[in-house]
Write a protein that holds these residues in place. Structure first.
Motif, PDB file in Angstrom:
ATOM      1  N   ALA A 181     -27.090   8.625  39.603  1.00 42.58           N
ATOM      2  CA  ALA A 181     -26.404   8.799  38.316  1.00 42.58           C
ATOM      3  C   ALA A 181     -27.398   8.608  37.188  1.00 42.58           C
ATOM      4  O   ALA A 181     -28.426   7.938  37.341  1.00 42.58           O
ATOM      5  CB  ALA A 181     -25.263   7.793  38.168  1.00 42.58           C
ATOM      6  N   SER A 193     -28.220   6.712  33.997  1.00 42.77           N
ATOM      7  CA  SER A 193     -27.797   5.390  33.525  1.00 42.77           C
ATOM      8  C   SER A 193     -27.882   5.220  32.019  1.00 42.77           C
ATOM      9  O   SER A 193     -27.314   4.280  31.478  1.00 42.77           O
ATOM     10  CB  SER A 193     -28.643   4.299  34.192  1.00 42.77           C
ATOM     11  N   ILE A 200     -32.629   7.748  35.553  1.00 36.67           N
ATOM     12  CA  ILE A 200     -31.745   8.185  36.632  1.00 36.67           C
ATOM     13  C   ILE A 200     -31.901   7.198  37.782  1.00 36.67           C
ATOM     14  O   ILE A 200     -33.016   6.946  38.242  1.00 36.67           O
ATOM     15  CB  ILE A 200     -32.089   9.617  37.091  1.00 36.67           C
ATOM     16  N   GLY A 260     -23.274   5.018  36.189  1.00 37.63           N
ATOM     17  CA  GLY A 260     -24.678   4.633  36.127  1.00 37.63           C
ATOM     18  C   GLY A 260     -24.863   3.134  36.103  1.00 37.63           C
ATOM     19  O   GLY A 260     -25.979   2.642  36.186  1.00 37.63           O
TER      20      GLY A 260
END
Length: 463
Positions: free
Chosen positions: A9, A11, A22, A462
């Motif tokens: 995800a 973040s 990421i 995230g």
């Protein structure tokens, strides 16, 4: 309770920034990133030491998407307790999305809201109350909310609960030991000593529960209702305090017909300002509804700013006082005499004497010309009466924790009553274990998928 599939995800917040991060977590995620990462010296991430950062490029179909820095964390020494990787790339939305799409195409799953923190909880890196404090820390908007979230995340609240559960465990162990030897009529636990322990436990639980009123005010903002008759300058004052045109300002009476709310930070405290409809007799149905809501907000407020038009204060102030003062009982009430720029000093003194027998706090301002604002802000901080919160103070800020503490308090109170009535040990043990159950719900020692889903579903993706 969960698998170790690789999740990924973005973040950092949506939008363009200098850098975006990421995150990936899950067994084998370091080797997984190796499949799209190329180092200038051809080193593999999987061969590198934990807690190290490496320069390289993310490659898709032989084309460089971006030059990045990759941070490597190895289980169990990571936030989630699993192998984890953080890719720091340039903040272009195009770059972020293309790297994330590449990772998903390679077999990673998109992380659900709060899934990284949920894995940290499930892997024993933190208990449930600490996990919830992560969300509070992200959402903190003042020094006070930041301090409370940091204290809880470091385990201040959890340690108190662990002490309570240990005392209860010792308590019930003695009682249940008696049950095993009931035929021999042996007493392992002195009832007077048990009652003293139960009273101490009840006192500590109630102290934690009572701290919620302070914690909730600090976390959500101290509610401040701005009331008064029409055209007293309430909306002008709201806009001035917020430093933005939040409410419509007009010479027409009854402009504000609904409640307008926003927050402001003053000296590290968050105040929730509530602008209300002007109080007056009216035949307008919509305006009447707004005035009804004004008095409902009076009930919810901790501090009331009664804005008074200094020019016409003599006319309606006593009449309004009959309605406002009963509703303000038990709350901090501040008289704000507005529009002092257009009255003489003599009249100002008369207004001060008007309610001096009833109300101590008053201030004279001109919202239009921004006179007296800083003094009013200082009065709000003083009226909030928030004690200094130290690093060791344990303050409850979560409604779920408060409700669990209330149930735990009821259970331990039944234990005390049972000891006074000398009831059977098996009934005492049942109430003690119920108290332990509710304390365990707070830390996650007792939890369900439904509870976890409700808590972590409110996190941002995230995190």
């Amino acid at each position: 309770m969960h698998n170790n599939n690789i999740i990924a995800a973005i973040s950092t917040p949506p939008g363009i920034g200098g850098i975006a991060i990421i995150r990936l977590s899950g067994k084998g995620c370091i080797e997984f990133v190796d499949s799209v990462f190329k180092s200038p010296v051809n080193k593999r991430l999987a061969d590198q030491k934990a807690n190290t950062i490496h320069l390289g490029s993310i490659i898709r179909d032989g084309v460089v998407l971006d030059e990045v820095l990759v941070s490597v964390f190895k289980a169990p020494h990571s936030f989630t307790g699993e192998d984890s990787v953080e890719i720091s790339c340039h903040g272009s939305v195009y770059i972020q999305q293309n790297i994330l799409q590449l990772l998903v195409a390679q077999g990673a799953s998109l992380a659900q809201p709060g899934e990284f923190t949920q894995r940290a909880f499930l892997n024993g890196k933190m208990d449930l109350s600490q996990a919830e404090s992560v969300a509070d820390l992200i959402a903190s908007t003042s020094a006070a909310t930041h301090r409370l979230a940091m204290n809880q995340m470091r385990g201040g609240f959890s340690n108190k609960l662990m002490e309570l559960r240990l005392d209860l465990l010792n308590f019930t162990s003695l009682i249940e030991l008696e049950l095993d030897f009931s035929e021999e009529d042996v007493e392992f636990a002195n009832r007077d000593n048990l009652k003293i322990s139960a009273l101490q436990i009840e006192s500590l639980i109630n102290k934690l529960a009572k701290s919620f009123s302070l914690g909730n005010a600090v976390k959500t903002g101290i509610p401040v209702a701005i009331i008064g008759e029409t055209n007293a300058g309430k909306s002008t004052l709201l806009n001035l305090l917020l430093n933005e045109e939040k409410a419509i300002v007009s010479d027409i009476h009854g402009t504000t017909r609904d409640v307008i709310e926003d927050t402001i930070n003053i000296q590290g405290l968050t105040f929730r300002l509530i602008d209300t409809a002007g109080i007056r007799d009216t035949l307008d149905h919509i305006e009447s509804i707004g005035i009804e809501r004004t008095f409902k907000k009076l009930e919810q407020a901790s501090i009331i700013l009664w804005v008074i038009d200094s020019e016409t204060a003599d006319v309606h102030i006593e009449e309004l006082a009959e309605n406002i003062l009963p509703a303000a009982e038990g709350k901090k009430l501040i008289l704000v005499f507005n529009k002092v720029d257009i009255i003489s000093p003599d009249r100002k003194i008369q207004k001060e004497q008007l309610l001096i027998a009833k109300i101590a706090d008053r201030i004279f301002i001109s919202a239009k010309y921004e006179q007296g604002t800083s003094q009013l802000e200082s009065m709000l901080v003083k009226a909030a009466n928030i004690p200094e919160i130290g690093e060791q103070d344990v303050i409850v800020t979560n409604i779920r924790h408060y409700e669990a503490l209330e149930k735990a308090s009821n259970a331990i109170h039944r234990v005390i009553e049972g000891l006074e009535l000398n009831i059977s040990g098996d009934f005492l043990s049942q109430d003690i274990r119920e108290c332990m159950h509710y304390l365990g719900e707070i830390t996650g020692q007792i939890s369900t998928d439904e509870i976890l889903g409700n808590i972590f579903g409110k996190f941002c993706i995230g995190k």
